[in-house]
Motif scaffolding. Sequence first.
Motif, PDB file in Angstrom:
ATOM      1  N   ARG C 104       3.916  13.133 -17.160  1.00  0.00           N
ATOM      2  CA  ARG C 104       2.635  12.902 -17.784  1.00  0.00           C
ATOM      3  C   ARG C 104       1.592  12.308 -16.575  1.00  0.00           C
ATOM      4  O   ARG C 104       0.416  12.255 -16.982  1.00  0.00           O
ATOM      5  N   LEU C 105       2.308  11.740 -15.621  1.00  0.00           N
ATOM      6  CA  LEU C 105       1.344  11.235 -14.571  1.00  0.00           C
ATOM      7  C   LEU C 105       0.759  12.234 -13.759  1.00  0.00           C
ATOM      8  O   LEU C 105       1.089  13.321 -13.619  1.00  0.00           O
ATOM      9  N   ARG C 106      -0.530  12.083 -13.502  1.00  0.00           N
ATOM     10  CA  ARG C 106      -1.401  12.868 -12.710  1.00  0.00           C
ATOM     11  C   ARG C 106      -1.817  12.374 -11.378  1.00  0.00           C
ATOM     12  O   ARG C 106      -2.454  13.038 -10.601  1.00  0.00           O
ATOM     13  N   ASP C 107      -2.022  10.978 -11.507  1.00  0.00           N
ATOM     14  CA  ASP C 107      -2.743  10.461 -10.258  1.00  0.00           C
ATOM     15  C   ASP C 107      -1.964  10.568  -8.996  1.00  0.00           C
ATOM     16  O   ASP C 107      -0.577  10.476  -9.189  1.00  0.00           O
ATOM     17  N   PRO C 108      -2.346  10.604  -7.957  1.00  0.00           N
ATOM     18  CA  PRO C 108      -1.834  10.820  -6.662  1.00  0.00           C
ATOM     19  C   PRO C 108      -0.895   9.466  -6.289  1.00  0.00           C
ATOM     20  O   PRO C 108       0.080   9.553  -5.877  1.00  0.00           O
ATOM     21  N   PHE C 109      -1.514   8.225  -6.631  1.00  0.00           N
ATOM     22  CA  PHE C 109      -0.824   7.052  -6.067  1.00  0.00           C
ATOM     23  C   PHE C 109       0.479   6.823  -6.805  1.00  0.00           C
ATOM     24  O   PHE C 109       1.643   6.676  -6.256  1.00  0.00           O
ATOM     25  N   PRO C 110       0.388   6.992  -8.281  1.00  0.00           N
ATOM     26  CA  PRO C 110       1.836   6.566  -8.813  1.00  0.00           C
ATOM     27  C   PRO C 110       2.686   7.648  -8.723  1.00  0.00           C
ATOM     28  O   PRO C 110       4.047   7.629  -8.509  1.00  0.00           O
ATOM     29  N   LEU C 111       2.302   8.984  -8.531  1.00  0.00           N
ATOM     30  CA  LEU C 111       3.091  10.053  -7.918  1.00  0.00           C
ATOM     31  C   LEU C 111       3.807   9.957  -6.653  1.00  0.00           C
ATOM     32  O   LEU C 111       5.032  10.178  -6.720  1.00  0.00           O
ATOM     33  N   ALA C 112       3.289   9.277  -5.995  1.00  0.00           N
ATOM     34  CA  ALA C 112       3.577   8.920  -4.606  1.00  0.00           C
ATOM     35  C   ALA C 112       4.661   8.118  -4.639  1.00  0.00           C
ATOM     36  O   ALA C 112       5.760   7.921  -4.235  1.00  0.00           O
ATOM     37  N   VAL C 113       4.378   6.898  -5.432  1.00  0.00           N
ATOM     38  CA  VAL C 113       5.574   5.827  -5.530  1.00  0.00           C
ATOM     39  C   VAL C 113       6.633   6.224  -6.398  1.00  0.00           C
ATOM     40  O   VAL C 113       7.760   6.074  -5.727  1.00  0.00           O
ATOM     41  N   LEU C 114       6.455   7.293  -7.315  1.00  0.00           N
ATOM     42  CA  LEU C 114       7.539   7.814  -7.955  1.00  0.00           C
ATOM     43  C   LEU C 114       8.432   8.960  -6.952  1.00  0.00           C
ATOM     44  O   LEU C 114       9.646   8.678  -7.032  1.00  0.00           O
ATOM     45  N   ALA C 115       7.819   9.442  -6.251  1.00  0.00           N
ATOM     46  CA  ALA C 115       8.471  10.192  -5.103  1.00  0.00           C
ATOM     47  C   ALA C 115       9.293   9.382  -4.347  1.00  0.00           C
ATOM     48  O   ALA C 115      10.454   9.649  -4.230  1.00  0.00           O
ATOM     49  N   ASP C 151      15.200  11.459 -19.604  1.00  0.00           N
ATOM     50  CA  ASP C 151      14.950  10.187 -20.385  1.00  0.00           C
ATOM     51  C   ASP C 151      14.890   9.262 -19.304  1.00  0.00           C
ATOM     52  O   ASP C 151      13.679   8.232 -19.265  1.00  0.00           O
ATOM     53  N   LEU C 152      15.845   9.072 -18.196  1.00  0.00           N
ATOM     54  CA  LEU C 152      15.563   8.009 -17.402  1.00  0.00           C
ATOM     55  C   LEU C 152      14.570   7.893 -16.448  1.00  0.00           C
ATOM     56  O   LEU C 152      13.700   6.819 -16.642  1.00  0.00           O
ATOM     57  N   ILE C 153      14.139   9.082 -16.011  1.00  0.00           N
ATOM     58  CA  ILE C 153      12.730   8.959 -15.425  1.00  0.00           C
ATOM     59  C   ILE C 153      11.541   8.695 -16.180  1.00  0.00           C
ATOM     60  O   ILE C 153      10.644   7.935 -15.797  1.00  0.00           O
ATOM     61  N   THR C 154      11.490   9.577 -17.244  1.00  0.00           N
ATOM     62  CA  THR C 154      10.100   9.164 -18.084  1.00  0.00           C
ATOM     63  C   THR C 154       9.968   7.845 -18.892  1.00  0.00           C
ATOM     64  O   THR C 154       8.861   7.385 -18.908  1.00  0.00           O
ATOM     65  N   HIS C 155      11.290   7.305 -19.283  1.00  0.00           N
ATOM     66  CA  HIS C 155      11.099   6.307 -19.849  1.00  0.00           C
ATOM     67  C   HIS C 155      11.150   5.095 -18.856  1.00  0.00           C
ATOM     68  O   HIS C 155      10.571   3.878 -19.094  1.00  0.00           O
ATOM     69  N   ARG C 156      11.934   4.976 -18.062  1.00  0.00           N
ATOM     70  CA  ARG C 156      12.295   3.712 -17.202  1.00  0.00           C
ATOM     71  C   ARG C 156      11.179   3.675 -15.901  1.00  0.00           C
ATOM     72  O   ARG C 156      10.775   2.688 -15.627  1.00  0.00           O
ATOM     73  N   TYR C 157      10.717   4.839 -15.288  1.00  0.00           N
ATOM     74  CA  TYR C 157      10.019   4.726 -14.248  1.00  0.00           C
ATOM     75  C   TYR C 157       8.397   5.118 -14.367  1.00  0.00           C
ATOM     76  O   TYR C 157       7.719   4.198 -14.332  1.00  0.00           O
ATOM     77  N   GLU C 158       8.323   6.244 -15.310  1.00  0.00           N
ATOM     78  CA  GLU C 158       6.911   6.613 -15.536  1.00  0.00           C
ATOM     79  C   GLU C 158       6.390   5.778 -16.429  1.00  0.00           C
ATOM     80  O   GLU C 158       5.172   5.505 -16.113  1.00  0.00           O
ATOM     81  N   ARG C 159       6.749   5.210 -17.566  1.00  0.00           N
ATOM     82  CA  ARG C 159       6.045   4.286 -18.357  1.00  0.00           C
ATOM     83  C   ARG C 159       5.557   3.105 -17.554  1.00  0.00           C
ATOM     84  O   ARG C 159       4.290   2.767 -17.684  1.00  0.00           O
ATOM     85  N   LEU C 160       6.483   2.623 -16.691  1.00  0.00           N
ATOM     86  CA  LEU C 160       5.989   1.370 -15.826  1.00  0.00           C
ATOM     87  C   LEU C 160       5.027   1.625 -14.885  1.00  0.00           C
ATOM     88  O   LEU C 160       3.888   0.964 -14.878  1.00  0.00           O
ATOM     89  N   LEU C 161       5.125   2.885 -14.260  1.00  0.00           N
ATOM     90  CA  LEU C 161       3.968   3.354 -13.271  1.00  0.00           C
ATOM     91  C   LEU C 161       2.705   3.546 -14.061  1.00  0.00           C
ATOM     92  O   LEU C 161       1.548   3.151 -13.515  1.00  0.00           O
ATOM     93  N   MET C 162       2.974   4.115 -14.990  1.00  0.00           N
ATOM     94  CA  MET C 162       1.606   4.037 -15.948  1.00  0.00           C
ATOM     95  C   MET C 162       0.984   2.935 -16.317  1.00  0.00           C
ATOM     96  O   MET C 162      -0.353   2.842 -16.446  1.00  0.00           O
ATOM     97  N   GLU C 163       1.551   1.886 -16.661  1.00  0.00           N
ATOM     98  CA  GLU C 163       1.150   0.435 -16.952  1.00  0.00           C
ATOM     99  C   GLU C 163       0.509  -0.094 -15.711  1.00  0.00           C
ATOM    100  O   GLU C 163      -0.326  -0.900 -15.730  1.00  0.00           O
ATOM    101  N   ILE C 164       1.036   0.052 -14.634  1.00  0.00           N
ATOM    102  CA  ILE C 164       0.663  -0.327 -13.349  1.00  0.00           C
ATOM    103  C   ILE C 164      -0.801   0.102 -13.034  1.00  0.00           C
ATOM    104  O   ILE C 164      -1.817  -0.301 -12.451  1.00  0.00           O
ATOM    105  N   PHE C 165      -0.761   1.599 -12.958  1.00  0.00           N
ATOM    106  CA  PHE C 165      -1.738   2.190 -12.488  1.00  0.00           C
ATOM    107  C   PHE C 165      -3.027   2.645 -13.361  1.00  0.00           C
ATOM    108  O   PHE C 165      -4.165   2.767 -13.009  1.00  0.00           O
ATOM    109  N   GLU C 166      -2.582   2.809 -14.569  1.00  0.00           N
ATOM    110  CA  GLU C 166      -3.669   3.538 -15.427  1.00  0.00           C
ATOM    111  C   GLU C 166      -3.994   2.644 -16.571  1.00  0.00           C
ATOM    112  O   GLU C 166      -3.732   1.766 -16.758  1.00  0.00           O
TER     113      GLU C 166
END
Lengths: 136, 93, 166
Positions: C104-115, C151-166
């Motif tokens: 669900r992430l679209r911003d380049p910054f959280p995507l870069a962190v996730l990568a 599940d691990l990626i979307t719930h563990r990392y993606e949700r936190l990244l969305m909290e931080i950046f969006e």
Amino acid sequence: MSVDLSALPVWAAIAGSVFLVLGAGLTLIGALGLARLPSFYTRLHAPTLATSWGAGGMVTGSMIIFTAAAARPVLHEILIGIFITTTTPITLMMLGRAAVYRDRSEGDARVPPALGVQEREDVQLAMPPTSEPEKT
Amino acid sequence: MSLVILSAALWAAQTAVAVAMCLCAWRMARGPRAQDRVLALDAMYVCAMLQLLAFGVRTGNTLYFEAALVIGVLGFIATVTLAKFLMRGEVIE
Amino acid sequence: MRTAFRRAVPYPILTVSLIVMWLLLAGFNAGHGVIAVVVALGATHALKALGEASPPIRNWVAIPKLIGIVLYDIVRSNIAVAGIILTGRAMDKQTSGFIIVPLRLRDPFPLAVLAIVLTSTPGTAWLDYNSSRGELLLHVFDLVDEAHWIDLITHRYERLLMEIFE
């Protein structure tokens, strides 16, 4: 800058040694994986052992030893750790992308087709799967 | 006492990293494909950095750490360029 | 006040990191402190020409949590991957494979962190990302359960990244 290591307390020598050997051991396991694993994509995972806790362990060990021997914080090495952990993902990602691109352009059926062109799957899978191609 | 422990640990660590470098070199010579060789070269650069780090601890000199950083920068640029070359077949486009 | 600060210091985090790096390399004293500030400000102003905005961080509290989770996961997957390599389980049985993760992430910054997080963790490698469909092609070393990894990626990392950046 150099420090006198003979003034090192025993606890620091033991703690630092544990981290140094742990880091070097993980590096060795990573290299072993690089040499033994069967395909490129599995081998792509092996060096991350060396670059995550392999480097991290050795940097931590070195920091403990220098800080204890110089009796002041020596945090110099942490730059090496940060540098390794931030640059390796970039190189591995680029290598992975390059490998996927090359395998796709050669019609290797073991690699999934480009994202977003799933409807052309039948064309992509037209080539029969081959066993480990010896190409360079 | 502490010097004995430290030199034993450093001997073990440096041997392990040296063996790791040999394994990387074997993979680099073996291939089978170009991306495997580049990956092995990248791993070898990291091993060289760690070897220099161990050297720095052995001699008690932090000057080696700067050399390790230079190796890291060179290795990073080299691998990125090689990966780009593998993807496009040319570096300067 | 805030805009004046923004104009003087375009990338605050990068500026502080450059100053700390300079001081770590050259030694902590007042003279090097002055040079470090001058170099860091000059470098970040030069970088402004690239036109990238500084990452908008909404939630600073979640950053230590993310770092803690990532460090814990890296330790765990180090042990797992080292075990697989040493026991030779991956050689005879094909347990690794590709998965496609919808993001669900679209911003380049959280995507870069996730990568960076996914690639530096042993066991997962980021291979391809399609920005129009938001799909990520991932290679997983020990692919026993595909749904578990998604599940691990979307719930563990993606949700936190969305909290931080969006």
